[in-house]
Design a protein around this motif. Structure first.
Motif, short mmCIF file in Angstrom:
data_model
loop_
_atom_site.label_atom_id
_atom_site.label_comp_id
_atom_site.label_asym_id
_atom_site.label_seq_id
_atom_site.Cartn_x
_atom_site.Cartn_y
_atom_site.Cartn_z
N SER A 114 1.21 -0.95 -0.17
CA SER A 114 -0.03 0.09 -0.04
C SER A 114 0.98 1.18 0.33
N HIS A 115 2.46 1.38 0.14
CA HIS A 115 2.52 2.49 1.11
C HIS A 115 4.42 2.10 0.07
N GLU A 116 5.01 3.37 -0.42
CA GLU A 116 6.69 3.18 -0.12
C GLU A 116 6.79 3.85 0.60
N PHE A 117 8.08 3.78 1.50
CA PHE A 117 8.71 4.77 1.97
C PHE A 117 10.17 5.41 1.70
N VAL A 118 10.68 6.14 2.55
CA VAL A 118 12.23 6.16 1.91
C VAL A 118 12.46 5.16 3.31
N VAL A 119 14.01 4.34 2.96
CA VAL A 119 15.29 3.44 3.05
C VAL A 119 14.87 3.71 4.67
N ALA A 162 6.70 -4.25 23.87
CA ALA A 162 8.08 -4.33 24.11
C ALA A 162 8.42 -3.46 25.20
N LYS A 163 8.21 -2.01 24.56
CA LYS A 163 9.09 -1.22 25.32
C LYS A 163 8.12 -1.49 26.86
N SER A 164 7.35 -1.32 26.60
CA SER A 164 6.19 -2.20 28.35
C SER A 164 6.71 -2.80 28.79
N PHE A 165 7.82 -3.69 28.56
CA PHE A 165 8.47 -4.98 29.04
C PHE A 165 9.52 -4.08 29.73
N GLY A 166 10.48 -3.20 29.67
CA GLY A 166 11.30 -2.69 29.72
C GLY A 166 12.72 -2.50 28.77
N ALA A 167 12.09 -3.47 27.40
CA ALA A 167 13.54 -3.44 26.45
C ALA A 167 13.10 -2.29 25.73
N HIS A 168 15.00 -1.81 24.51
CA HIS A 168 15.58 -1.24 23.43
C HIS A 168 14.11 -1.76 22.30
N ALA A 169 13.79 -1.10 21.36
CA ALA A 169 13.20 -1.47 20.30
C ALA A 169 13.53 -1.14 19.11
N VAL A 170 13.53 -1.14 17.90
CA VAL A 170 13.85 -0.71 16.76
C VAL A 170 13.12 -1.17 15.82
N SER A 171 12.58 -0.67 15.05
CA SER A 171 11.78 -1.09 13.54
C SER A 171 12.79 -0.18 12.32
N THR A 172 11.66 -0.62 11.29
CA THR A 172 12.60 -0.09 9.62
C THR A 172 11.15 0.86 9.33
N GLU A 173 11.35 0.73 7.85
CA GLU A 173 10.38 0.94 6.66
C GLU A 173 11.45 0.98 5.66
N THR A 205 7.60 22.00 6.00
CA THR A 205 8.96 21.64 4.45
C THR A 205 9.86 20.46 5.57
N GLY A 206 9.98 19.64 5.19
CA GLY A 206 11.11 18.15 5.53
C GLY A 206 11.35 17.91 3.88
N ILE A 207 11.15 16.80 4.02
CA ILE A 207 11.32 15.39 2.93
C ILE A 207 10.58 14.71 3.05
N PHE A 208 10.07 14.99 1.81
CA PHE A 208 8.83 13.51 1.08
C PHE A 208 9.88 12.25 1.68
N ALA A 209 9.01 11.30 2.41
CA ALA A 209 9.41 10.16 2.82
C ALA A 209 8.60 9.30 2.58
N CYS A 210 7.37 9.58 1.83
CA CYS A 210 5.99 8.07 1.79
C CYS A 210 5.10 8.58 0.91
N ILE A 211 4.68 8.10 -0.30
CA ILE A 211 3.84 7.70 -1.12
C ILE A 211 2.95 6.42 -1.27
#
Length: 333
Positions: free
Chosen positions: A139-144, A192-203, A297-303
């Motif tokens: 459905s979408h395309e993001f910047v990596v 996961a953060k509610s358990f005290g873990a650090h979390a990283v995701s991606t697009e 003003t910024g970066i066009f990040a998703c369409i």
């Protein structure tokens, strides 16, 4: 890889070595424990139409025997197996439930409940880190990008920035769902953060496909991040950091209010100004095209990747995002 068998909590917490198994809901799971160090949950396939994570985590599973780690690495290459095998965002057998909106909410049924309950009970209390690899799906395309959920400038944001830098994607995003414009409640990352873990995701792009660039960012970024976490020796040093972006509210959305065909005008990753046309809607009634403009003003990040907007005149549909650039506390390229 060894034959799969039912996975028990003792397989995660028990003796050192490598184990491959199946959890509830046909969830494939592989675990390696060796030495002392952090416990990391590495996830792909939360949405079945997002493919980079499925590929990268499966590759990691096949390398587990030879991998030199200090700690525990838990791999879920198909977090949502039914969705992955169908190539759809959600599992067709689960009546469209999004497994990334049910964590901690008590609303799941079917396989989504079996899987989210197992991850909640067996894994998250033991996890120091969660890495959940997403892209924009069909459905979408993001910047990596590498992403964290946090309010900009918060302790959580500032703590996680070195890890975004280590991941080394072309862009980094700080999502803030505190005003409910970004639906983070119910996500694996938020839970996961509610358990005290650090979390990283991606697009990692999207459009229902993978690219050489998205795969390289995913593979290299995971190895660098595991090194920065201290689970293993990292890969090559990260490139000089690309822009750090904020996605936190309505001012970051690009919307349309009628049905028609979407024509992108700006390229993903372009720097744009408030009021600039980033896309154009060609209405179904063949009336004049409507300019869709940036609200900041910024970066066009998703369409939107579908090419159509099916909105009606009763409300606006989000077809993209323009994200503001964060400069304070972030090194310039």
């Amino acid at each position: 890889m060894a034959a799969n068998s039912p996975m028990q909590i003792s397989d995660i917490t028990g003796a050192q070595g490598v184990r491959h198994g199946i959890g509830p809901g046909d969830l494939p799971i592989s675990v390696k424990r060796h030495g002392e160090g952090p416990t990391v949950l590495l996830v792909g396939g939360t949405h079945g139409d997002e493919y980079e994570g499925q590929i990268v985590v499966a590759q990691m599973v096949r390398r587990l025997d030879a991998l030199d780690i200090s700690g525990t690495l838990i791999c879920l290459p198909r977090h949502n197996p039914g969705a992955c095998l169908a190539g759809r965002r959600t599992d067709p057998a689960d009546a469209g439930q999004d497994i990334n909106r049910v964590y901690g909410r008590g609303s799941a049924t079917g396989r989504a409940k079996l899987i989210s309950d197992f991850v909640t009970d067996a894994i998250l209390p033991r996890a120091d880190w969660v890495i959940d690899l997403h892209s924009g799906g069909v459905s979408h395309e993001f910047v990596v990008s590498g992403n964290v959920q946090a309010a900009v400038g918060s302790d959580d944001d500032l703590t996680m920035r070195p890890y975004l830098h280590a991941f080394g994607a072309p862009f980094s995003l700080v999502f803030d769902g505190s005003d409910h414009s970004m639906p983070h409640t119910g996500t694996l990352e938020h839970h996961a953060k509610s358990f005290g873990a650090h979390a990283v995701s991606t697009e990692l792009g999207g459009g229902g496909r993978v690219s050489a660039a998205s795969m390289a960012a995913a593979r290299d970024g995971v190895m660098r991040l595991l090194g920065a976490i201290g689970l293993m020796e990292g890969g090559a040093p990260p490139p000089s950091p690309g822009p750090l972006l904020e996605m936190s509210g309505e001012r970051h959305t690009v919307t349309c209010a009628a049905a028609g065909v979407i024509e992108p005008v700006a390229q993903l990753g372009d720097a744009v100004t408030r009021g600039q046309t980033v896309a154009r809607l060609h209405p179904d009634d063949l009336s004049a095209p409507v300019d869709l403009t940036a609200q900041c003003t910024g970066i066009f990040a998703c369409i939107a990747a579908t090419g159509r907007c099916d909105a009606d005149m009763e409300g606006n549909t989000v077809i993209g995002y323009v994200c503001e650039t964060i400069t304070e506390g972030w090194p310039a390229r």
